[in-house]
Structure formats: C-alpha cells, structure tokens
Design an enzyme around this catalytic site. Structure first.
Site, PDB file in Angstrom:
ATOM      1  N   HIS A 269      -3.917  -4.518  -4.595  1.00 38.45           N
ATOM      2  CA  HIS A 269      -3.581  -3.699  -3.590  1.00 38.45           C
ATOM      3  C   HIS A 269      -4.684  -3.278  -2.871  1.00 38.45           C
ATOM      4  CE1 HIS A 269      -0.888  -0.628  -1.728  1.00 38.45           C
ATOM      5  NE2 HIS A 269      -1.698   0.005  -1.386  1.00 38.45           N
ATOM      6  N   GLU A 270      -5.903  -2.465  -3.464  1.00 40.05           N
ATOM      7  CA  GLU A 270      -6.775  -2.039  -2.868  1.00 40.05           C
ATOM      8  C   GLU A 270      -7.763  -3.335  -2.323  1.00 40.05           C
ATOM      9  OE1 GLU A 270      -6.562   1.037  -2.097  1.00 40.05           O
ATOM     10  OE2 GLU A 270      -5.142   1.716  -3.744  1.00 40.05           O
ATOM     11  N   HIS A 273      -6.622  -3.949   1.074  1.00 41.94           N
ATOM     12  CA  HIS A 273      -7.091  -2.972   2.066  1.00 41.94           C
ATOM     13  C   HIS A 273      -8.409  -3.295   2.584  1.00 41.94           C
ATOM     14  CE1 HIS A 273      -3.836  -0.195   2.590  1.00 41.94           C
ATOM     15  NE2 HIS A 273      -3.757  -0.009   1.158  1.00 41.94           N
ATOM     16  N   GLU A 299      -1.302  -1.316   5.343  1.00 39.82           N
ATOM     17  CA  GLU A 299      -0.388  -1.403   4.221  1.00 39.82           C
ATOM     18  C   GLU A 299       0.354  -2.951   4.196  1.00 39.82           C
ATOM     19  OE1 GLU A 299       0.449   0.420   1.595  1.00 39.82           O
ATOM     20  OE2 GLU A 299      -0.977   1.965   2.310  1.00 39.82           O
TER      21      GLU A 299
END
Lengths: 506, 506
Positions: A269-270, A273, A299
């Site tokens: 997830h990170e 980003h 997102e």
C-alpha cells in the site's frame, strides 16, 4: 520571454523552491517524530514544526507572492508561458487564494482548536464518550462552515470541502457514482454473507519472526520497482509514506508478531503511494505541481498495488513460494491457492481500517452520506451516532455495540478533515478503471505477474499517471488514460468477478 | 521590568527561539544525511540545508536583531537584566558583530570556495597530490586573513582565529601551556618507544559480531547515564554527536568487524559530548547560551569519558567481564589486566585520529605551531609539507612517506577551520584538571568505577560543568571548578603516572 517576465518567473520559482524547502524540513521532522525521535525532545520539536510550517504559509500568502501571481496571470504574460508554466501559476494561485481568504486570527484559533479536538477525540474513543467530544466536534463543524463561506460556496456547501481533496469533484457526480456502486455492492456483500464457502484463514495467525517479515517486505518492494536509492523503509505505529523530494520518498510499516499479512499489505500500500511520488517528472520538483494530483489518485495507486496486484491470484502464484521460504514451518501445510483465498475473505465488520476490499467501500459511502447531511442538510452533530448506527445496520447488516466501535472510530473528523473519506473509494474506483485499460494495453499482464515481472506495470503507470504529478487534474488523467470519465462499474465488475469465484456465488 | 524593556526582551527571546528552530531543523537534516538518507535526494537536500542555514543567518544579522541588541545593551536596560540575561545579550551581540562584519558577498564567495576546496582535498588526499590542492588552500588562507581584518585583530592575527573556537584563549597562553606540555611529553614518548615492555594487543583484532558490539555499546552508554529518552544511537561512517535540543541529543558510532574497541571508545567519546548537551540547564534551551561553552570544554568531556574513565584500570576491572560475556569465545583466554594494557599501548604513528592518549597531543602541537606560522609568521602554503615532515621527525621521530599520510591527512584546513585543532589538546588538559579536582571531591572514585557506579561522576560533572552551558566562558569554568586557571601539568602528570606503570619506566 521578456526581461520583466523572466524576472517575475524566476522570482516565482525561487519562492516555490523555498516553500518546498520548508515542506521538506517539516516532512522530515514529522517523519522523525514518528519513526524514533526521543520523547523528551517532542515539545521543543513541536514548536520547531509549528515555526517552519508558519514560515511556509507566510511565503505562500505573502504580498510578494500575490503580486507575482497577479503579474503572471495577465493575459500578455500568460501568452508567453508554456502550458505547464500556466498550470504552475494556476495551482499556486489557487493555494494563495484559499489561504488568503481566511482571516489569520480565525485560522490560528481553528488550528489550536483542531489540535485540542484531536486529543479530546483520543480520550473520547478510549472512554466511549461521544457526549464529552460533541462540543469540540460541533465547534469544528462550525469553523468549517465559516471557512466554506470564506473559500466560496460551490454547487453546494459540501462541494467546497470535497474540492479540497479531490479538485473538481462534485456532490452531483459522487452521488451518482456512489449510488451505482452501492446498488451493486450491497447485494454482493449479502450474497457473500450467505455463502457457505468461507475461506480458511487461521494459518495467517501464527508467530512470525519480525526480521523475516522485514526481509520479505523489502523483497516485495524491490519487486514492485520501489527505488531504495530514493527511499527507505522504517517502522512506525501507523504505516505511512512521505515524499521529501523526488529522490527521497520514505515508507514505514508496522510488524505484528502474530499476523503475517498486515505488514505485507501495508508495504504494498505505502509502496504504491511511494512509486507515485518517486516517479513524478523531475522538472516538476520544487514547483507547485510536485507530488500527486489528489488524494483520490494517490489512493488509487496504493490500492491498485495493495489489492488489485497484491491480492490477485497471479501475484500469490508467483510470490507464495517466497513467503514460504521466509516462513517454512508456518506454511509447510499451506498451498498458494488457500493463501490466496485467505487474504481475500470478506466480512461485514465494524471497523473501516480492518475492512476487506469489498465492504471498505460501504464504510466510505456511509461517511460520505453523513458528511453531506452535516454540511448540506442540517444534520446536527449530536445526532451523528444514531445516523451512523442506522446506516451500518442498513448497508452492512451490523450494529455497533458502542460509539468507540462506531462513530468515534476515525480520527478524521476530530481534525476537521471533512471531505477526505471519499478519496478512499475514489481510489478504488480509479484503480479498477486504470486496471481495465492496463489489461487491454498489456494483454499478458497476469502472465507477467506470475513470472514475477512487475516492472512493466510500474512503467505503464509511470508513463500514464505518475510522471504528470499535479500537472493534470484527476478528471483529466482518468479521461486521458482510460478514454472515459470516472465510471464505478469497473470496480463493481472487478469485485463481482473476484468474489463470485472465491465464494462460488451463483 | 518596564513595558518597553519587556517588549524588547520578549522579541529578543522570540528571535532566539526562531534561530534555534532553524538550527534544530538544520541539525536533523544533517544527521539524516549522515545516518541513512537515500542518495538520490542529496542534491535537493543540500539546497534545503543551504536555504535554512541562510534564514538562520539572516535572522542573526537582521537589522531588527541589531536594534534589539543596541537597546538591550543600554546601561539603563542592562541594569534591569539578570546576570544570565546579560550574558545572553552579550553572546548574541558577539555573534551578531562577527557575522555582520564580513561583507555578505565575500562570505558567499568563501562558502562556495570552502565547499570546493573540501572536495579538492578529498581528491588530493586520495591521489597524494598536494600541488593540486595548494592553490585552493592558498585561497582559503587568504580569505581567512581577510576575515581576520573584518573580525578585528586581537593580540596577534592568529589569536582572532583561536577565539572562534575557544573564547578568550590566546597565543600567549597556549604557547606557554603547550611548551610545558611538550617538554614533558616528548621525553615520555621517547622512553616508551625505548621500553622493552610492549603490551600484547593482537586479541583486539578478531571477528566481532556487529549486533553484539551494538549491545555492549548501548550497555556502556546506559552505565554512563546517557538518557535514551533524550537521544538515540545510530550508525554512520564517522561517529558524531549532535544536539537538536536538550531533550534530543543523538550519537552515532561505527562498527568494525575485525576490531572491537573502536566502537566502544567512540561510544564513550560521543557519549561524553552528549552527556554535556543533555544536561545543560533547561532554562538555557533556545537561548544564545544553549549548548557547550567551547570546543575545548566539549572535547574535555568526550576525552574524559573516553580516556580518563574508559581507558582506566578500574573501568575494565568492572566492565571487562561484561565485554567477555558479549564475546565469550574471543576473550576466553584474555584477562582484564591484559585488556587494560592492550587498550593503552602507545605508538608513534603518523595519523592523528589513530593516535593514543599520549602522542595525540604531539600531533596537535605540530598543527598549532604550523597554523601560527601561517597566520603570524608568513609561512607560505607551499612550504607546509616540508615543515610538517620536519616537525613529525622532531616530535615523533617518524617521517611521513608521502603527503597523504602527512599534511593532507585532516579535513580541517580545507574547510578553513584554522584554530580548531588546539581544542583537542585543550580538551585533554581541561579533562585532566577536572579529574584531579573530582578525585579530591569524590575520594572513592576508583571504587565507584570498579562497582559500576558511574552516575556520581556524571552528577558531579553536571553540577560543575554541564548545566552552565555557555553561561560561563571556558576560563571561568576551569577556575571555578578547579580553583586555578588552565594548568597543563595535570595532564602531563596523569600521562606520566599511567604510562610509567604500564611500560614499567624508571
């Protein structure tokens, strides 16, 4: 460019670089606070953070910036600017006007209140005390209502708040989009609830050595194409990504001793980003167009990597054997398909941040509808818990036993972040829509993933999304890349297909 | 205080806090660069560092600061200030005047040259090419000569430079002190050279697991009273300590795989610097009196902990068994006394930073004498190598085989840090003098150390030295604590006693 033009432009860029410098310092000071700064230095550190943020704010709203923006906005000078340069002026002007419009002393009072309100929320959540928190939240809402007047009411009052996080997004569009999404997801969630096929997932909860978890996380990040020469992985209580500059985009994760997937998916997830920020075109660095274009598009990248790649069958066909090598005992009796099923189990649960890919969107729609009611339809803060519980009953079929597990669960409102929640589901919808196009342009995508070759995916996203930074709006990006505006059907279809198979639905 | 007084004072303190805030940010950004910032972000980071340093400098030299200092220096206002407050004004005024006196564009040119010169020095050292480096060093010396005129010539031109690092220290005093020291240390070093007793030290060079080294270092720091809630230990190529604020004083160390004492002694050394900064009185934080009073007093603390405590017989009587527990195989055949002897072996060597406690001072005296010749006696840069080699022959009995191992070994001159070297030996002399007083006030000190009770030592140093920060000059501190001015005999005596025993000298 003429001489005076060149002077204005250079001074404008100089101010932008200086503002970025302050932001880099603020981001590093904050990163440091969250990754291991000694606690006795925190009070002084907070003062320093406040001072540097104020300096950046002062520059952004300085009379000199105002004058430069006026000059650079004149038609005869605009003509001399490239498209990209005009965008920079436009973006800086937008920030300038927003920041300028709120009287400094009101903003100062709001900042103090918001800090206090966040800490009151922490207590209220701990003590299950909505009543104690209510006056603070009421004051925060009143401030936001006041600010909406300063900022200027768009189509509706709530539109003004949405625009802060997702430029040009409207209530009108979101209503349609969320209606269509809800109409397909609520029945899907019900069918899954009723299905007799429930994936086994007990094997995810065993003891997992932290340093092995870290090694696997680093491996996956490397596979995604996260550039460790332009970033680093650390530990923090809540995982986050922060871009100090294009060459320094850091991520953190959090290791659970008794659960192996939390750190893996938070790294994906990170990492998503971070891939975005690492690959914004170098020419946008230290300009108003650096960084991601909106929270929603940001997102979309975290969720695309975490869920659409990271929870796909192809991904675990390739990477389960690596996970097994890191934890040979724990996974001796588990095969890749069982693992794939386990990380895709759906449950109607109370807590947003623990929700699966499907019900997550329902958590968001509830918050979106309530925010709209607060700002557009006169809902009072005191009535939030009741409305919350009704909506959870209606959309998810469950009723929070108390407010701590209900309306008090998220930090966002306590700090005044109304309009933010929508970004999460927008991210899911954008991601599904990007994926649909990517699949048609990279037809052998599943084969690539199964081969452990994720780099073409990163490259496609860089070419289509990342490198543009803020130089295009979310709507422009989604239209250019996919050939149509935001369309929630891609997400609905993706989820329906995925779960029909997993839960063997009719 | 009267109203206008209060206003001036408050604004003065506000400016000081802001300057400290910038300094905290600069120190964190630098710490981060040296402990693991990703390399692709370095160029942008350097810009940010430059910007923030410039802002701090601008505040320090701002017309507003000048006016405030003028006001606060008026006799009628000085009367209203406490002693401490007057010191703050005095210190800020000194910085203001120094910074103001150099024309901004000359300072800017110097900064650019110094950065280039440092990088030229790196190449020159690598390639053993003094001739290539000479024009840069010549330009740096010329700049410093020019600056001495701006700053104001004290007793001699070189006095002006000394005062930068050791306020009020003079060539006259240092000449006397170093003469007395050299007169006792040169013969001592010769006797040791001739002694047939050479401690065995081969067992220090084995393989030592890094994480065990780290554990032992953390243990020793804890024993010293280093506060881990107000600091942290990291790794960097060159060990250093940096104080962001009183509650956040960080240290780094460097682990060698095949040598165990390097990391231990660097932890004690940097730990000594850090104890000083952690224990400056809280009321001095964010004022011009925060931090250590001079480089010499700072070095006295690092060297006191590293050498006078850390290389003492009592210390290893207590802590060798802990070291042994961390490395049971490596030290199975070694006893505490052999270890004590090994970490105190003396060798006339070419390189300052590898020198022992005794000959280290001779390395410094050589540099001090050469700097004096450069600034006061017309020595030309081109003649430095020859003078260097002659002095090494004379004081240490050895001749550098090339300039890389001779005049090019240190970074200081390339960056313009003339006057700095003396601090190292001043530190040794101050430390020995403090120790002498401490021994008379804590008569059972050796027993305490043998008991592993180092806290009374830390407490004594806090009461006598640390808490004062910059509120007293080095000369005031040494006089108040020991009852006499700087006296080199304490260091000479300490070294004579120590080595007579170790080397069984007559």
């Amino acid at each position: 460019m003429e001489t005076s033009m060149t002077d204005h432009w250079e001074r404008f860029q100089e101010l932008n670089r200086k503002i970025s410098g302050y932001e880099e310092a603020v981001n590093l000071l904050s990163w440091d606070l969250r990754t291991g700064a000694p606690k006795k230095g925190m009070d002084t550190r907070s003062e320093t953070l406040g001072m540097l943020s104020t300096e950046a704010f002062k520059l952004q709203t300085s009379p000199e910036m105002g004058k430069l923006l006026d000059e650079l906005s004149k038609p005869e000078l605009q003509e001399l600017l490239s498209d990209l340069d005009r965008r920079m002026v436009h973006e800086a002007r937008k920030q300038y006007e927003l920041n300028q419009s709120v009287p400094a002393e009101r903003f100062q009072e709001y900042t103090v209140l918001a800090a206090k309100s966040e800490s009151m929320w922490e207590d209220a959540k701990k003590d299950n005390d909505f009543t104690g928190f209510e006056p603070f939240l009421t004051a925060i809402v009143a401030f936001k209502q006041e600010f909406i007047d300063y900022w200027g009411v768009k189509d509706t009052r709530y539109d003004t708040l949405l625009d802060m996080y997702e430029p040009d997004m409207t209530v009108k569009e979101l209503d349609q989009v969320f209606d269509r999404l809800r109409a397909r997801l609520v029945p899907l969630a019900q069918k899954i609830e009723e299905s007799s096929h429930k994936p086994e997932s007990g094997f995810l909860n065993q003891l997992f050595d932290k340093s092995q978890q870290e090694k696997f996380g680093l491996f996956i990040l490397e596979q995604m194409g996260y550039d460790f020469e332009a970033g680093r992985l650390d530990e923090s209580v809540h995982p986050f990504a922060t871009g100090l500059n294009t060459g320094d985009v850091r991520i953190t994760t959090h290791y659970l001793q008794d659960e192996v997937t939390s750190a893996v998916f938070s790294s994906l997830h990170e990492g998503g980003h971070a891939l975005y920020e690492q690959n914004v075109a170098k020419e946008l660095e230290r300009t108003p167009l650096a960084g991601g274009t909106s929270m929603g598009i940001h997102e979309s990248q975290s969720r695309l990597w975490e869920n659409m790649i990271g929870r796909s069958r192809s991904f675990w066909k390739r990477y389960f054997r690596d996970l097994q090598q890191h934890f040979p005992e724990q996974f001796a009796q588990v095969d890749e398909h069982s693992f794939y099923l386990a990380v895709n189990r759906v449950e109607n649960s109370l807590i947003r941040i623990e929700a699966d890919e499907l019900t997550y969107n329902l958590h968001i729609i509830i918050r979106y509808e309530m925010e709209k009611m607060l700002f557009n339809e006169g809902l009072e803060v005191k009535d939030l818990p009741e409305v919350w519980n009704e909506k959870y009953k209606e959309y998810l079929g469950i009723m929070p036993p108390n407010d701590s597990l209900g309306v008090l669960q998220d930090v966002h409102w306590s700090g005044g972040d109304f309009g933010y929640f929508a970004s999460y589901s927008l991210g899911n919808m954008y991601a599904a829509q990007f994926m649909n196009t990517m699949r048609s342009e990279i037809p052998d995508m599943d084969a690539l993933i199964e081969d452990g070759n994720l780099i073409p995916i990163k490259k496609w996203l860089t070419d289509k999304v990342y490198r543009y930074g803020k130089s295009e709006t979310p709507a422009e990006i989604i239209l250019r890349v996919t050939g149509e505006p935001l369309n929630p059907d891609y997400l609905a279809e993706y989820l329906e297909n995925k779960y029909k198979e997993i839960y063997q639905l009719s």
